[in-house]
Design a protein around this motif. Structure first.
Motif, PDB file in Angstrom:
ATOM      1  N   SER A  78       6.657 -14.075 -25.813  1.00  0.00           N
ATOM      2  CA  SER A  78       6.205 -13.592 -27.031  1.00  0.00           C
ATOM      3  C   SER A  78       6.154 -12.291 -27.252  1.00  0.00           C
ATOM      4  N   SER A  79       6.580 -11.432 -26.309  1.00  0.00           N
ATOM      5  CA  SER A  79       6.428  -9.955 -26.327  1.00  0.00           C
ATOM      6  C   SER A  79       7.565  -9.278 -27.246  1.00  0.00           C
ATOM      7  N   ASP A  80       7.329  -8.118 -27.850  1.00  0.00           N
ATOM      8  CA  ASP A  80       8.087  -7.337 -28.456  1.00  0.00           C
ATOM      9  C   ASP A  80       8.972  -6.551 -27.488  1.00  0.00           C
ATOM     10  N   TYR A  81       8.227  -5.996 -26.439  1.00  0.00           N
ATOM     11  CA  TYR A  81       8.969  -5.014 -25.547  1.00  0.00           C
ATOM     12  C   TYR A  81       8.860  -5.672 -24.086  1.00  0.00           C
ATOM     13  N   THR A  82       9.707  -5.265 -23.034  1.00  0.00           N
ATOM     14  CA  THR A  82       9.486  -5.567 -22.068  1.00  0.00           C
ATOM     15  C   THR A  82       9.398  -4.279 -20.920  1.00  0.00           C
ATOM     16  N   LEU A  83       8.402  -4.325 -20.160  1.00  0.00           N
ATOM     17  CA  LEU A  83       8.581  -3.295 -19.056  1.00  0.00           C
ATOM     18  C   LEU A  83       8.753  -3.841 -17.693  1.00  0.00           C
ATOM     19  N   SER A  84       9.962  -3.495 -17.258  1.00  0.00           N
ATOM     20  CA  SER A  84      10.377  -4.211 -15.720  1.00  0.00           C
ATOM     21  C   SER A  84      10.945  -2.796 -14.941  1.00  0.00           C
ATOM     22  N   GLY A  85      10.834  -3.071 -13.561  1.00  0.00           N
ATOM     23  CA  GLY A  85      11.061  -2.126 -12.531  1.00  0.00           C
ATOM     24  C   GLY A  85      11.417  -2.774 -11.229  1.00  0.00           C
ATOM     25  N   GLU A  86      11.287  -1.903 -10.378  1.00  0.00           N
ATOM     26  CA  GLU A  86      11.020  -1.955  -8.858  1.00  0.00           C
ATOM     27  C   GLU A  86      10.409  -0.844  -8.135  1.00  0.00           C
ATOM     28  N   VAL A  87       9.911  -1.084  -7.029  1.00  0.00           N
ATOM     29  CA  VAL A  87       9.334  -0.138  -6.102  1.00  0.00           C
ATOM     30  C   VAL A  87      10.363   0.231  -4.907  1.00  0.00           C
ATOM     31  N   LEU A  88      10.781   1.160  -5.359  1.00  0.00           N
ATOM     32  CA  LEU A  88      12.124   1.774  -4.471  1.00  0.00           C
ATOM     33  C   LEU A  88      11.471   2.076  -3.173  1.00  0.00           C
ATOM     34  N   THR A  89      10.742   2.873  -2.882  1.00  0.00           N
ATOM     35  CA  THR A  89      10.450   3.399  -1.481  1.00  0.00           C
ATOM     36  C   THR A  89       8.877   3.607  -1.274  1.00  0.00           C
ATOM     37  N   TYR A  90       8.780   3.310  -0.091  1.00  0.00           N
ATOM     38  CA  TYR A  90       7.197   3.543   0.467  1.00  0.00           C
ATOM     39  C   TYR A  90       7.577   4.424   1.753  1.00  0.00           C
ATOM     40  N   GLY A  91       6.824   5.570   1.896  1.00  0.00           N
ATOM     41  CA  GLY A  91       6.852   6.379   2.981  1.00  0.00           C
ATOM     42  C   GLY A  91       5.475   6.916   3.461  1.00  0.00           C
ATOM     43  N   LYS A  92       5.174   6.948   4.768  1.00  0.00           N
ATOM     44  CA  LYS A  92       4.040   7.733   5.269  1.00  0.00           C
ATOM     45  C   LYS A  92       4.647   8.622   6.340  1.00  0.00           C
ATOM     46  N   THR A  93       4.443  10.026   6.087  1.00  0.00           N
ATOM     47  CA  THR A  93       4.852  11.273   6.947  1.00  0.00           C
ATOM     48  C   THR A  93       3.526  12.033   7.429  1.00  0.00           C
ATOM     49  N   GLU A 105      -3.333  14.736   9.575  1.00  0.00           N
ATOM     50  CA  GLU A 105      -3.295  14.237   8.149  1.00  0.00           C
ATOM     51  C   GLU A 105      -1.847  13.501   7.675  1.00  0.00           C
ATOM     52  N   TYR A 106      -1.720  12.356   6.881  1.00  0.00           N
ATOM     53  CA  TYR A 106      -0.512  12.004   6.560  1.00  0.00           C
ATOM     54  C   TYR A 106      -0.300  12.247   5.150  1.00  0.00           C
ATOM     55  N   LYS A 107       0.868  12.083   4.605  1.00  0.00           N
ATOM     56  CA  LYS A 107       1.103  12.132   3.168  1.00  0.00           C
ATOM     57  C   LYS A 107       1.992  10.557   2.795  1.00  0.00           C
ATOM     58  N   ALA A 108       1.343   9.868   1.975  1.00  0.00           N
ATOM     59  CA  ALA A 108       2.152   8.691   1.582  1.00  0.00           C
ATOM     60  C   ALA A 108       2.522   8.997   0.240  1.00  0.00           C
ATOM     61  N   THR A 109       3.717   8.352  -0.049  1.00  0.00           N
ATOM     62  CA  THR A 109       4.727   8.348  -1.163  1.00  0.00           C
ATOM     63  C   THR A 109       5.096   7.172  -1.873  1.00  0.00           C
ATOM     64  N   PRO A 137      -6.353  10.922   5.566  1.00  0.00           N
ATOM     65  CA  PRO A 137      -6.652  11.345   6.653  1.00  0.00           C
ATOM     66  C   PRO A 137      -6.242  10.615   7.873  1.00  0.00           C
ATOM     67  N   ALA A 138      -5.808  11.241   9.129  1.00  0.00           N
ATOM     68  CA  ALA A 138      -5.372  10.323  10.353  1.00  0.00           C
ATOM     69  C   ALA A 138      -6.574   9.785  11.085  1.00  0.00           C
ATOM     70  N   SER A 139      -6.638   8.618  11.787  1.00  0.00           N
ATOM     71  CA  SER A 139      -7.583   8.173  12.547  1.00  0.00           C
ATOM     72  C   SER A 139      -7.053   7.513  13.833  1.00  0.00           C
ATOM     73  N   ILE A 144      -9.856   1.945  10.576  1.00  0.00           N
ATOM     74  CA  ILE A 144     -10.197   3.239   9.676  1.00  0.00           C
ATOM     75  C   ILE A 144      -9.067   3.786   9.014  1.00  0.00           C
ATOM     76  N   GLN A 145      -7.776   3.855   9.856  1.00  0.00           N
ATOM     77  CA  GLN A 145      -6.681   4.350   9.265  1.00  0.00           C
ATOM     78  C   GLN A 145      -5.971   3.360   8.295  1.00  0.00           C
ATOM     79  N   GLN A 146      -5.981   2.111   8.287  1.00  0.00           N
ATOM     80  CA  GLN A 146      -5.601   1.042   7.558  1.00  0.00           C
ATOM     81  C   GLN A 146      -6.141   1.240   6.152  1.00  0.00           C
ATOM     82  N   ASN A 147      -7.652   1.377   6.096  1.00  0.00           N
ATOM     83  CA  ASN A 147      -8.575   1.554   5.121  1.00  0.00           C
ATOM     84  C   ASN A 147      -8.032   3.062   4.202  1.00  0.00           C
ATOM     85  N   SER A 148      -7.930   3.728   5.106  1.00  0.00           N
ATOM     86  CA  SER A 148      -7.362   5.192   4.202  1.00  0.00           C
ATOM     87  C   SER A 148      -6.012   4.890   3.775  1.00  0.00           C
ATOM     88  N   GLU A 149      -5.054   4.308   4.356  1.00  0.00           N
ATOM     89  CA  GLU A 149      -3.810   3.990   3.862  1.00  0.00           C
ATOM     90  C   GLU A 149      -3.900   3.370   2.124  1.00  0.00           C
TER      91      GLU A 149
END
Length: 172
Positions: A78-93, A105-109, A137-139, A144-149
């Motif tokens: 029943s919608s007038d518009y559709t917003l679709s897509g994909e998650v292309l990349t995930y990285g942690k460096t 420290e890490y950077k997630a993208t 932050p790294a741990s 704790i590391q998983q919670n931060s991520e």
């Protein structure tokens, strides 16, 4: 004295009537899409190794549209518009280290691709890629590391949802 008073009055009046250019996104959305316009947001596909990014992004997108005026999220049929897509990349460096060469420290993208389409004629209104980065932050403690991520991923998905909403309402 009188010319100073008149100049001050003219300056005051010009500043009152000139305005700052502020406008409401909600009003623009109603003008752009029509009053009562609706959007469906099917779950994005996930092209990454990280599970549930698509669910988290979907929840944030629905929340972003729900808290703002303009397009209302409904079922696909029943919608007038559709917003679709994909998650292309995930990285942690790693971005910083201690003096002992231990990651500090890490950077997630996360990068997504999205398409906003009018359902009546399948016209693509907006298409693009968005990316957001969050430091965490790294741990040495794995929990704790998983919670931060997880917290960083939540922030990224919130920001991507905000960016996507603003792109749809401002860019075309």
């Amino acid at each position: 004295m009188r010319t100073t008073l008149i100049s001050l009055l003219l300056l005051l009046l010009s500043s009152i009537f000139s305005g700052c250019g502020y406008h409401s996104i909600a009003q623009d959305g109603e003008k752009r899409f029509g009053e009562g316009a609706t959007v469906s947001i099917p779950i994005f596909s996930n092209k990454t190794y990280k599970p549930d990014l698509e669910s988290l992004l979907l929840n944030n997108l629905i929340g972003e549209f729900a808290k703002r005026k303009g397009l209302r999220v409904v079922d696909r049929e029943s919608s007038d518009y559709t917003l679709s897509g994909e998650v292309l990349t995930y990285g942690k460096t790693a971005v910083s280290y201690t003096g002992y060469d231990i990651v500090k420290e890490y950077k997630a993208t996360i990068t997504i691709a999205a398409t906003f389409r009018k359902n009546s004629n399948q016209e693509v209104i907006w298409r693009g890629q968005l990316s957001w980065t969050q430091d965490l932050p790294a741990s040495s403690d794995i929990a704790i590391q998983q919670n931060s991520e997880d917290a960083a991923i939540q922030v990224i998905c919130e920001r991507l949802a905000q960016q996507l909403y603003l792109k749809i309402h401002n860019d075309f």
